[in-house]
Design an enzyme around this catalytic site. Structure first.
Site, PDB file in Angstrom:
ATOM      1  N   ILE A 183       0.810  -1.339  -0.089  1.00  0.00           N
ATOM      2  CA  ILE A 183       0.120  -0.217   0.206  1.00  0.00           C
ATOM      3  C   ILE A 183       0.665   1.330   0.187  1.00  0.00           C
ATOM      4  O   ILE A 183       0.420   2.106  -0.245  1.00  0.00           O
ATOM      5  CB  ILE A 183      -0.831  -0.092   1.019  1.00  0.00           C
ATOM      6  CG1 ILE A 183      -2.203  -1.077   0.901  1.00  0.00           C
ATOM      7  CG2 ILE A 183      -1.164   0.905   1.165  1.00  0.00           C
ATOM      8  CD1 ILE A 183      -2.327  -1.377   2.370  1.00  0.00           C
ATOM      9  N   HIS A 187      -0.587   4.936  -9.547  1.00  0.00           N
ATOM     10  CA  HIS A 187      -1.234   5.060  -8.350  1.00  0.00           C
ATOM     11  C   HIS A 187      -0.763   6.511  -8.483  1.00  0.00           C
ATOM     12  O   HIS A 187       0.750   6.750  -7.172  1.00  0.00           O
ATOM     13  CB  HIS A 187      -1.099   4.456  -7.588  1.00  0.00           C
ATOM     14  CG  HIS A 187      -2.551   4.882  -6.336  1.00  0.00           C
ATOM     15  ND1 HIS A 187      -3.546   5.312  -6.425  1.00  0.00           N
ATOM     16  CD2 HIS A 187      -1.613   4.986  -4.647  1.00  0.00           C
ATOM     17  CE1 HIS A 187      -3.783   5.920  -5.319  1.00  0.00           C
ATOM     18  NE2 HIS A 187      -2.385   6.331  -3.612  1.00  0.00           N
TER      19      HIS A 187
END
Length: 306
Positions: A121, A178
């Site tokens: 993450i 991202h």
């Protein structure tokens, strides 16, 4: 079969991940690791206090890398940055700090003998996912970043609000990094069983604004509370659940694509063995160009991180 997970980094994101895992009973054993010993110890005690009021039980171990050897999944949620340090919502502002920490953590994971699936993450997630794979030596299909699973959810949220429907009724993907070079691949998006472009004309949807909402959604949250955690934690936990259950679900996660020579977000079938199969989308020429540009940007940053 015992389900064992590890979470490294118990800041805002890590604690949200742990809370979702414990509350939903996704793990039998959970290893929590953080440099702040008093904080992670307090989290563990707080979760244990919650368990008498939950429907499941989770055994918690704190700050023991050796316990990761037989874990099914490790989730990297480490990272630290203040809003004042990142006024432009550039996830690469986190790279100098996170690169250093991840290199240390990845080596400890390798030394533990861990041979499961690693979920990243930590931002900038595509670069960090690559670093984890390189240092741990795990197979590329076993090291996965949450990638644009969150950005795609933000797109679904924006489209759903525009049409007053549940965002889960919106299908399609945001691709690439991202970060600021990611984009909504509108050719993949369908809603009410129609291509989104047709529906946008009928209903007066501004797709450019929705794309910007998806790209900058995290910025709006950060301005309000100085960090994001619930959305990305949900993405990480969903990915972990799909792996644990061998669900073989198609998800837009950061995975290594040979044709681009890097980790980036592109839909893949995810199951117990990580990336089980990679999809090949029929993108428009404009979307292919944007994806190549995003891949090039990620590769440049990976070289900086080495």
């Amino acid at each position: 079969m015992t389900r064992k997970l590890g979470i490294i980094g118990m800041g805002h994101v890590g604690q949200a991940v742990a809370q979702q895992i414990i509350t939903n009973g996704y793990a039998d054993d959970l290893v929590l690791i953080d440099k702040n010993k008093s904080k992670v110890g307090a989290d563990a005690l707080d979760f244990e206090d919650a368990m008498p009021n939950l429907t499941s039980h989770t055994n918690i171990v704190v700050n023991d890398y050796a316990e990761l050897k037989d874990a099914d999944i490790i989730i990297s949620a480490l990272g630290k940055i203040k809003l004042s340090d990142n006024p432009n919502n550039d996830r690469f502002a986190e790279l100098p700090h996170n690169r250093t920490e991840v290199k240390k953590v990845a080596q400890k994971i390798k030394e533990s003998g861990f041979n499961g699936i690693l979920i990243a993450i930590t931002n900038p997630v595509d670069v960090i996912t690559s670093l984890y794979q390189q240092i741990t030596g795990l197979p590329k299909e076993h090291v996965i970043g949450t990638g644009t699973l969150l950005d795609s959810a933000r797109m679904q949220r924006a489209v759903g609000k525009g049409l007053n429907i549940d965002p889960r009724s919106v299908t399609g993907y945001n691709l690439g990094e991202h970060g600021n070079s990611q984009f909504t691949a509108w050719s993949t998006v369908r809603v009410l069983d129609q291509p989104i472009q047709e529906l946008a004309q009928q209903r007066g949807l501004d797709l450019d604004q929705i794309n910007e909402d998806a790209r900058m959604g995290g910025r709006y949250v950060i301005v309000g509370k100085h960090y994001t955690n619930y959305g990305v934690a949900a993405a990480g936990v969903r990915l972990a659940s799909v792996i644990l259950n061998d669900a073989r679900e198609v998800l837009p996660v950061s995975n290594f694509r040979e044709e681009y020579g890097t980790y980036l977000s592109y839909p893949a079938v995810v199951g117990r063995d990580g990336i089980v199969e990679q999809l090949q989308l029929k993108l428009t020429d404009e979307e292919l160009y944007k994806l190549r540009q995003s891949a090039h940007f990620i590769m440049e940053k990976i070289e900086e991180a080495d």
